[in-house]
Design an enzyme around this catalytic site. Structure first.
Site, PDB file in Angstrom:
ATOM      1  N   HIS A 122       0.969   4.983  10.822  1.00  0.00           N
ATOM      2  CA  HIS A 122       2.274   4.743  10.191  1.00  0.00           C
ATOM      3  C   HIS A 122       3.202   5.935  10.432  1.00  0.00           C
ATOM      4  O   HIS A 122       4.393   5.763  10.688  1.00  0.00           O
ATOM      5  CB  HIS A 122       2.124   4.569   8.673  1.00  0.00           C
ATOM      6  CG  HIS A 122       1.263   3.415   8.253  1.00  0.00           C
ATOM      7  ND1 HIS A 122      -0.007   3.578   7.755  1.00  0.00           N
ATOM      8  CD2 HIS A 122       1.492   2.076   8.238  1.00  0.00           C
ATOM      9  CE1 HIS A 122      -0.518   2.405   7.449  1.00  0.00           C
ATOM     10  NE2 HIS A 122       0.365   1.466   7.729  1.00  0.00           N
TER      11      HIS A 122
ATOM     12  N   GLN B  26       1.098  -9.273  16.561  1.00  0.00           N
ATOM     13  CA  GLN B  26       2.241  -9.196  15.643  1.00  0.00           C
ATOM     14  C   GLN B  26       3.504  -8.808  16.416  1.00  0.00           C
ATOM     15  O   GLN B  26       4.584  -9.379  16.205  1.00  0.00           O
ATOM     16  CB  GLN B  26       1.932  -8.163  14.562  1.00  0.00           C
ATOM     17  CG  GLN B  26       3.056  -7.862  13.625  1.00  0.00           C
ATOM     18  CD  GLN B  26       2.568  -7.064  12.428  1.00  0.00           C
ATOM     19  OE1 GLN B  26       2.102  -7.644  11.462  1.00  0.00           O
ATOM     20  NE2 GLN B  26       2.671  -5.757  12.484  1.00  0.00           N
TER      21      GLN B  26
ATOM     22  N   VAL C 288      -2.670   4.795  17.384  1.00  0.00           N
ATOM     23  CA  VAL C 288      -3.193   6.122  17.028  1.00  0.00           C
ATOM     24  C   VAL C 288      -4.663   5.947  16.649  1.00  0.00           C
ATOM     25  O   VAL C 288      -4.998   5.059  15.852  1.00  0.00           O
ATOM     26  CB  VAL C 288      -2.398   6.734  15.859  1.00  0.00           C
ATOM     27  CG1 VAL C 288      -2.982   8.079  15.462  1.00  0.00           C
ATOM     28  CG2 VAL C 288      -0.922   6.884  16.242  1.00  0.00           C
TER      29      VAL C 288
ATOM     30  N   SER D 258      -6.774   2.519  10.613  1.00  0.00           N
ATOM     31  CA  SER D 258      -6.436   1.308   9.872  1.00  0.00           C
ATOM     32  C   SER D 258      -6.658   1.579   8.399  1.00  0.00           C
ATOM     33  O   SER D 258      -7.602   2.299   8.032  1.00  0.00           O
ATOM     34  CB  SER D 258      -7.344   0.149  10.317  1.00  0.00           C
ATOM     35  OG  SER D 258      -7.302  -0.891   9.355  1.00  0.00           O
TER      36      SER D 258
ATOM     37  N   GLN E 179       0.521 -13.190   3.893  1.00  0.00           N
ATOM     38  CA  GLN E 179      -0.164 -13.015   5.173  1.00  0.00           C
ATOM     39  C   GLN E 179      -1.664 -12.814   5.022  1.00  0.00           C
ATOM     40  O   GLN E 179      -2.357 -12.564   5.999  1.00  0.00           O
ATOM     41  CB  GLN E 179       0.468 -11.887   5.980  1.00  0.00           C
ATOM     42  CG  GLN E 179       0.255 -10.483   5.436  1.00  0.00           C
ATOM     43  CD  GLN E 179       1.100  -9.467   6.189  1.00  0.00           C
ATOM     44  OE1 GLN E 179       2.322  -9.477   6.119  1.00  0.00           O
ATOM     45  NE2 GLN E 179       0.459  -8.590   6.944  1.00  0.00           N
TER      46      GLN E 179
HETATM   47  P1  AMP Z   1       0.344  -2.172   8.015  1.00  0.00           P
HETATM   48  O1  AMP Z   1       0.678  -1.228   6.897  1.00  0.00           O
HETATM   49  O2  AMP Z   1      -1.115  -2.274   8.311  1.00  0.00           O
HETATM   50  O3  AMP Z   1       1.035  -3.497   7.897  1.00  0.00           O
HETATM   51  O4  AMP Z   1       0.938  -1.491   9.312  1.00  0.00           O
HETATM   52  C1  AMP Z   1       2.300  -1.127   9.375  1.00  0.00           C
HETATM   53  C2  AMP Z   1       2.642  -0.788  10.790  1.00  0.00           C
HETATM   54  O5  AMP Z   1       1.840   0.295  11.239  1.00  0.00           O
HETATM   55  C3  AMP Z   1       2.406  -1.962  11.771  1.00  0.00           C
HETATM   56  O6  AMP Z   1       3.467  -2.004  12.695  1.00  0.00           O
HETATM   57  C4  AMP Z   1       1.113  -1.564  12.431  1.00  0.00           C
HETATM   58  O7  AMP Z   1       0.970  -2.088  13.725  1.00  0.00           O
HETATM   59  C5  AMP Z   1       1.254  -0.057  12.467  1.00  0.00           C
HETATM   60  N1  AMP Z   1      -0.061   0.569  12.621  1.00  0.00           N
HETATM   61  C6  AMP Z   1      -1.161   0.352  11.874  1.00  0.00           C
HETATM   62  N2  AMP Z   1      -2.210   1.056  12.359  1.00  0.00           N
HETATM   63  C7  AMP Z   1      -1.757   1.726  13.449  1.00  0.00           C
HETATM   64  C8  AMP Z   1      -2.348   2.630  14.382  1.00  0.00           C
HETATM   65  N3  AMP Z   1      -3.630   2.974  14.312  1.00  0.00           N
HETATM   66  N4  AMP Z   1      -1.574   3.117  15.377  1.00  0.00           N
HETATM   67  C9  AMP Z   1      -0.258   2.756  15.473  1.00  0.00           C
HETATM   68  N5  AMP Z   1       0.359   1.925  14.615  1.00  0.00           N
HETATM   69  C10 AMP Z   1      -0.378   1.414  13.616  1.00  0.00           C
END
Ligand code: AMP
Length: 255
Positions: A35, A151, A174, A183, A59
């Site tokens: 993030h 997505q 990342v 994650s 979702q």
């Molecule tokens: P989320 O909070 O899981 O909905 O993720 C929010 C945003 O962060 C989304 O655009 C995800 O694709 C991105 N994101 C989550 N994990 C990663 C990661 N490891 N590397 C890059 N972006 C990420």
């Protein structure tokens, strides 16, 4: 940094910012370095950075997954402030889905494959909440991670099909030093499960679906497939214990 809980509050707060470039980074919180990379990119490019913080019930196909989703707003707000966010939009579920809500956006084909097969309704929830966030914030730029490659494909289609006046930036995945993609769900893995989860990035690194499938032998695999995105990726979803993980690697240079 200001935190807005209602649509009218964020709209008012954004009024004086409309002369400059507004960047939006949608998140569900439990912020990690993935993030932060999106927030950093937005900060470098935009005069106003908005981060949304909303765990979107629409979702989640499984109630247990939604209930167990990690939440720590205080820590997330501190991380957002540290990253230079100007405005956080953190609405309640009732603010985003008021009684009588019944309007949904469905990206029919891209949303039905891969993740869509295993999480019915997931991309309908994603597309609807993102379109609503886009109409509320009216950003010039939106930032998403390639970790969720499908997505990105779904939202690019939505933006193009509905002629939305905004640009989507997608940023690289990342990873932790051991290769596991960051994650929010990784926090749920026990040390033994985490070790088993490392098979996922290792398998994808083969960039070959057959070899990847063989390397994932012993894990519960939802899919390992070449996904027809731009660029095409080898994408996989596996379950390690009760935790579902997704990851992907590009098969061509990003165009
Ligand atoms: P989320 O909070 O899981 O909905 O993720 C929010 C945003 O962060 C989304 O655009 C995800 O694709 C991105 N994101 C989550 N994990 C990663 C990661 N490891 N590397 C890059 N972006 C990420």
């Amino acid at each position: 940094m200001r935190t807005c809980r209602t649509i009218s509050h964020i709209r008012t707060a954004l009024e004086p910012c409309r002369d400059g470039t507004i960047g939006l980074v949608p998140t569900m919180g439990a912020l990690h370095a993935g993030h932060l990379s999106l927030l950093e990119a937005a900060r470098a490019e935009c005069s106003t950075v908005v981060m949304s913080l909303f765990v979107n019930p629409a979702q989640f196909a499984e109630a247990g997954d939604l209930d167990g989703y990690p939440r720590d707003e205080e820590r997330d707000l501190a991380a957002a402030a540290e990253a230079g966010v100007d405005l956080v939009f953190a609405p309640s579920v009732e603010e985003m889905y008021p009684p009588g809500f019944q309007t949904w956006v469905d990206v029919t084909e891209l949303g039905a494959m891969l993740e869509g097969v295993h999480r019915p309704g997931h991309f309908r929830g994603v597309a609807t909440i993102c379109l609503k966030l886009f109409t509320i914030v009216r950003p010039d730029l939106v930032y998403f991670g390639r970790k969720d490659a499908q997505q990105v494909a779904v939202l690019r289609r939505l933006i193009s099909d509905l002629a939305l006046e905004l640009e989507l930036r997608d940023l690289p995945i990342v990873r932790d030093a051991d290769g596991l993609a960051l994650s929010s769900r990784n926090a749920r893995l026990s040390p033994v499960e985490r070790e088993r989860a490392l098979a996922l990035p290792r398998a994808l690194a083969s960039r070959d679906p057959e070899r990847a499938r063989a390397l994932l032998d012993g894990l519960e695999v939802d899919y390992v497939e070449i996904a027809p995105f731009d660029p095409p990726v080898l994408a996989a979803a596996v379950r390690v214990g009760s935790t579902r993980l997704i990851d992907n690697v590009p098969l061509e240079e990003v165009s």
